[in-house]
Motif scaffolding. Structure first.
Motif, short mmCIF file in Angstrom:
data_model
loop_
_atom_site.label_atom_id
_atom_site.label_comp_id
_atom_site.label_asym_id
_atom_site.label_seq_id
_atom_site.Cartn_x
_atom_site.Cartn_y
_atom_site.Cartn_z
N THR A 82 0.93 -1.66 0.10
CA THR A 82 0.14 0.06 -0.25
C THR A 82 1.11 1.17 -0.03
O THR A 82 1.31 1.17 0.60
N CYS A 83 0.61 2.01 -0.70
CA CYS A 83 1.49 3.61 -0.90
C CYS A 83 0.15 4.67 -1.62
O CYS A 83 0.05 4.35 -2.84
N THR A 84 0.44 5.51 -1.16
CA THR A 84 -1.27 6.69 -1.83
C THR A 84 -0.41 8.35 -1.22
O THR A 84 0.08 7.85 -0.36
N VAL A 85 -0.38 8.71 -2.68
CA VAL A 85 0.44 9.27 -2.55
C VAL A 85 -1.04 10.81 -2.32
O VAL A 85 -2.27 10.56 -2.97
N PRO A 86 -0.97 12.28 -1.50
CA PRO A 86 -1.80 12.90 -1.45
C PRO A 86 -2.42 13.46 -3.08
O PRO A 86 -1.66 13.65 -3.54
N ALA A 87 -3.77 13.85 -3.26
CA ALA A 87 -3.51 14.29 -4.11
C ALA A 87 -3.39 15.10 -4.59
O ALA A 87 -3.67 15.64 -5.85
N ASN A 131 -3.59 8.04 -7.55
CA ASN A 131 -2.16 8.26 -6.06
C ASN A 131 -2.72 6.74 -6.10
O ASN A 131 -1.88 6.59 -4.55
N ASP A 132 -3.08 5.93 -6.02
CA ASP A 132 -2.80 4.75 -4.99
C ASP A 132 -1.35 3.96 -6.26
O ASP A 132 -2.06 3.19 -6.99
N CYS A 133 -0.48 4.63 -5.82
CA CYS A 133 1.28 3.54 -6.41
C CYS A 133 1.20 2.01 -6.58
O CYS A 133 1.31 1.55 -7.66
N SER A 134 0.60 1.05 -5.61
CA SER A 134 0.11 0.27 -5.79
C SER A 134 -1.04 -0.67 -7.24
O SER A 134 -0.92 -1.73 -6.39
N SER A 135 -1.91 0.02 -7.52
CA SER A 135 -2.82 -0.35 -8.40
C SER A 135 -1.97 -1.08 -9.34
O SER A 135 -1.39 -1.01 -9.81
N CYS A 170 0.54 5.57 -9.63
CA CYS A 170 0.33 6.30 -9.36
C CYS A 170 0.64 7.33 -10.78
O CYS A 170 1.53 7.10 -10.50
N ASP A 171 -0.04 7.44 -11.66
CA ASP A 171 0.86 8.22 -12.47
C ASP A 171 0.56 9.56 -12.83
O ASP A 171 -1.01 10.31 -12.26
N VAL A 172 1.76 9.90 -13.18
CA VAL A 172 1.10 11.66 -13.22
C VAL A 172 1.35 12.81 -14.70
O VAL A 172 2.67 11.71 -15.54
N ALA A 197 6.40 16.77 -11.62
CA ALA A 197 5.79 15.31 -10.87
C ALA A 197 6.58 15.21 -9.48
O ALA A 197 7.79 15.36 -8.79
N TYR A 198 5.69 14.83 -8.42
CA TYR A 198 6.30 15.02 -7.24
C TYR A 198 5.27 14.62 -6.11
O TYR A 198 3.74 14.25 -6.58
N PHE A 199 6.04 13.25 -5.73
CA PHE A 199 5.37 12.09 -4.63
C PHE A 199 5.97 12.12 -3.77
O PHE A 199 7.45 11.38 -3.21
N PRO A 200 5.49 12.49 -2.59
CA PRO A 200 5.49 12.30 -1.12
C PRO A 200 5.45 11.56 -0.44
O PRO A 200 4.54 10.37 -0.85
N ALA A 201 6.60 11.37 0.29
CA ALA A 201 6.03 9.49 1.78
C ALA A 201 5.23 10.05 2.58
O ALA A 201 4.87 12.08 3.06
N SER A 202 4.65 9.45 3.31
CA SER A 202 3.43 10.52 4.40
C SER A 202 3.19 9.01 5.05
O SER A 202 4.07 7.41 5.01
N SER A 203 2.26 8.62 5.86
CA SER A 203 2.29 7.92 6.59
C SER A 203 0.77 6.91 5.82
O SER A 203 0.67 5.84 6.06
N SER A 204 0.67 7.26 4.61
CA SER A 204 0.47 6.62 3.97
C SER A 204 1.02 5.68 2.63
O SER A 204 0.31 5.16 1.44
N CYS A 205 1.83 6.24 2.85
CA CYS A 205 3.04 5.08 1.84
C CYS A 205 4.76 5.46 2.44
O CYS A 205 5.47 6.40 2.32
N ASN A 206 4.95 4.27 2.80
CA ASN A 206 6.52 4.40 3.50
C ASN A 206 7.59 3.72 2.63
O ASN A 206 6.66 3.37 2.15
N PHE A 207 8.49 4.60 2.13
CA PHE A 207 9.36 4.40 1.31
C PHE A 207 10.45 3.48 1.46
O PHE A 207 10.17 2.82 1.00
N ALA A 208 10.58 3.14 2.92
CA ALA A 208 11.45 2.54 2.81
C ALA A 208 10.62 1.02 3.06
O ALA A 208 11.63 0.05 2.59
#
Ligand SMILES: *[C@@H]1O[C@H](CO)[C@@H](O)[C@H](O)[C@H]1NC(C)=O
Ligand SMILES: *[C@@H]1O[C@H](CO)[C@@H](O)[C@H](O)[C@H]1NC(C)=O
Ligand SMILES: *[C@@H]1O[C@H](CO)[C@@H](O)[C@H](O)[C@H]1NC(C)=O
Ligand SMILES: *[C@@H]1O[C@H](CO)[C@@H](O)[C@H](O)[C@H]1NC(C)=O
Ligand SMILES: *[C@@H]1O[C@H](CO)[C@@H](O)[C@H](O)[C@H]1NC(C)=O
Ligand SMILES: *[C@@H]1O[C@H](CO)[C@@H](O)[C@H](O)[C@H]1NC(C)=O
Ligand SMILES: *[C@@H]1O[C@H](CO)[C@@H](O)[C@H](O)[C@H]1NC(C)=O
Ligand SMILES: *[C@@H]1O[C@H](CO)[C@@H](O)[C@H](O)[C@H]1NC(C)=O
Ligand SMILES: *[C@@H]1O[C@H](CO)[C@@H](O)[C@H](O)[C@H]1NC(C)=O
Length: 324
Positions: free
Chosen positions: A159-164, A175-179, A190-192, A254-265
């Protein structure tokens, strides 16, 4: 909780880039024949529906599908051979991957020409293709059939969702990168979509190309694009400076931030840097008719050799930088 200094929440709730500088030093400068030393030529199968036969470095050099001299590095599709449906392999093409792997880094691609035309699917991307999407995938630029827009995409296995609502110039189509559901662009993840006509295909090439810059930090993936004649390209990018600092750059495409809804590690491990030219396959084949290309993709690749004269990358330089 990890401190994520690169992520600021504005009062309006829009996720914007921090102005903190990412300062980088040149680690590897690929110009001309340096590509031959620092990359490997992959000969793997290109997947379902593909019509590409990726050849080795020696085969590519002897057929001039790879050409490296002075400040020119060209990799291209065979535009001479005729194939039929009974030909076991597809049209000869080239796929290269950096020998080195990177986690956080900045990469500047100074590109003069990119593959263009029906059936072509050029990509500039980062992945560990021995492992696959389990280690994440960063598609810096790809597109199909010479049609804009081009796309920047992240793919994850978990699961990795980036903010809209985030500060980027491009249009987020998912915005759902695991889709794994195919999106508007014909891709998943999640494409831009790029907003520039000049970032892909015929307009990119007629302008003499331009610069794609990708930055991966522990806080965000970002991509910028400047066309060759764009006067706002940072001097340090244009000149290939040995040090680069992204702190004052303009808003990324294009900008994809890490957040609690997408753990980069969890989602992103070490990646190689790749350039390839795929033919047909899920995306270029799937969108082939919609792009008003003639007949069907496989027949076109098999019998229209000369149509692939424009199916080449001409790279002036690929510079990889690490944190200073
Ligand atoms: C998105 O961000 C903009 C600018 O910060 C703001 O005006 C807008 O209300 C936000 N939209 C949503 C849906 O959060
Ligand atoms: C190989 O390709 C390069 C670059 O396009 C070209 O300049 C050169 O003439 C080609 N060589 C041969 C033998 O066709
Ligand atoms: C070749 O194969 C493609 C797809 O597999 C098919 O659509 C096409 O009709 C075939 N062409 C010929 C000439 O048999
Ligand atoms: C991760 O990938 C593997 C194989 O590619 C797959 O079997 C598994 O379901 C994936 N996990 C998630 C969470 O999507
Ligand atoms: C991006 O979104 C804007 C606003 O919705 C739209 O006008 C524009 O056509 C879109 N561009 C692309 C390349 O999708
Ligand atoms: C670059 O050149 C193209 C025509 O070749 C033109 O349409 C475009 O506006 C120019 N861009 C800039 C930033 O000057
Ligand atoms: C290039 O880098 C040097 C430091 O290595 C710096 O002093 C100089 O200002 C940079 N030039 C540009 C055009 O950014
Ligand atoms: C950004 O610009 C400001 C104002 O010109 C300057 O003081 C600062 O040093 C710049 N930062 C970087 C990282 O280049
Ligand atoms: C080859 O390309 C030409 C020009 O685009 C097109 O008219 C023709 O249909 C193509 N042939 C096949 C077999 O796709």
């Amino acid at each position: 909780m990890h401190a994520r200094t690169g992520l600021l929440l504005s009062t309006l709730g829009c996720v914007v880039r921090s102005s903190l500088a990412g300062s980088y030093k040149l680690k590897q400068n690929n110009v001309g024949s340096a590509f031959l030393d620092n990359f490997e030529w992959e000969t793997l199968d290109d997947g379902p529906g593909g019509r590409t036969d990726y050849v080795s470095q020696s085969a590519a050099l002897s057929a001039n599908l790879t050409y490296a001299k002075d400040d020119t590095f060209i990799m291209r599709v065979d535009d001479k051979s005729m194939l039929t449906n009974s030909s076991e392999t597809g049209r000869k093409s080239v796929r290269i991957k950096s020998k080195a792997q990177y986690t956080t880094h900045l990469v500047v691609a100074d590109i003069r020409h990119m593959p263009n035309g029906c059936a072509t699917w050029p990509a500039f991307w980062e992945v560990n293709d021995d492992v696959g999407v389990e280690n994440g995938e960063f598609d810096i630029m790809e597109g199909v059939n010479g049609q804009t827009p081009s796309y920047t995409t992240l793919h994850t296995n978990h699961t990795c969702t980036v903010p809209a609502n985030r500060t980027q110039l491009g249009n987020a189509t998912a915005n759902d990168c695991s889709s794994t559901t195919v999106q508007e662009g014909g891709d998943n993840g999640c494409d831009v979509a790029s907003i520039y006509a000049s970032s892909f295909g015929p307009v990119f090439n007629s302008n003499g190309g331009g610069w794609y810059v990708a930055e991966r930090t522990s806080e965000a993936f970002s991509v910028w694009f400047w066309a060759r004649n764009d006067s706002t390209v940072p001097d340090e990018v244009k000149s290939g400076n040995s040090s680069v600092s992204t702190g004052n750059w303009s808003t990324p495409l294009a900008y994809f931030p890490a957040s609690s809804s997408c753990n980069f590690a969890t989602n992103f491990k070490a990646h190689n840097i790749l350039f390839d030219i795929a033919l047909c396959g899920s995306w270029a084949g799937g969108q082939y008719g919609a792009a008003n290309c003639p007949g069907n993709c496989i027949d076109y690749v098999n019998s229209n050799a000369t149509a692939f004269a424009e199916a080449y990358w001409d790279l002036a330089a690929l510079r990889v930088y690490l944190s200073a």
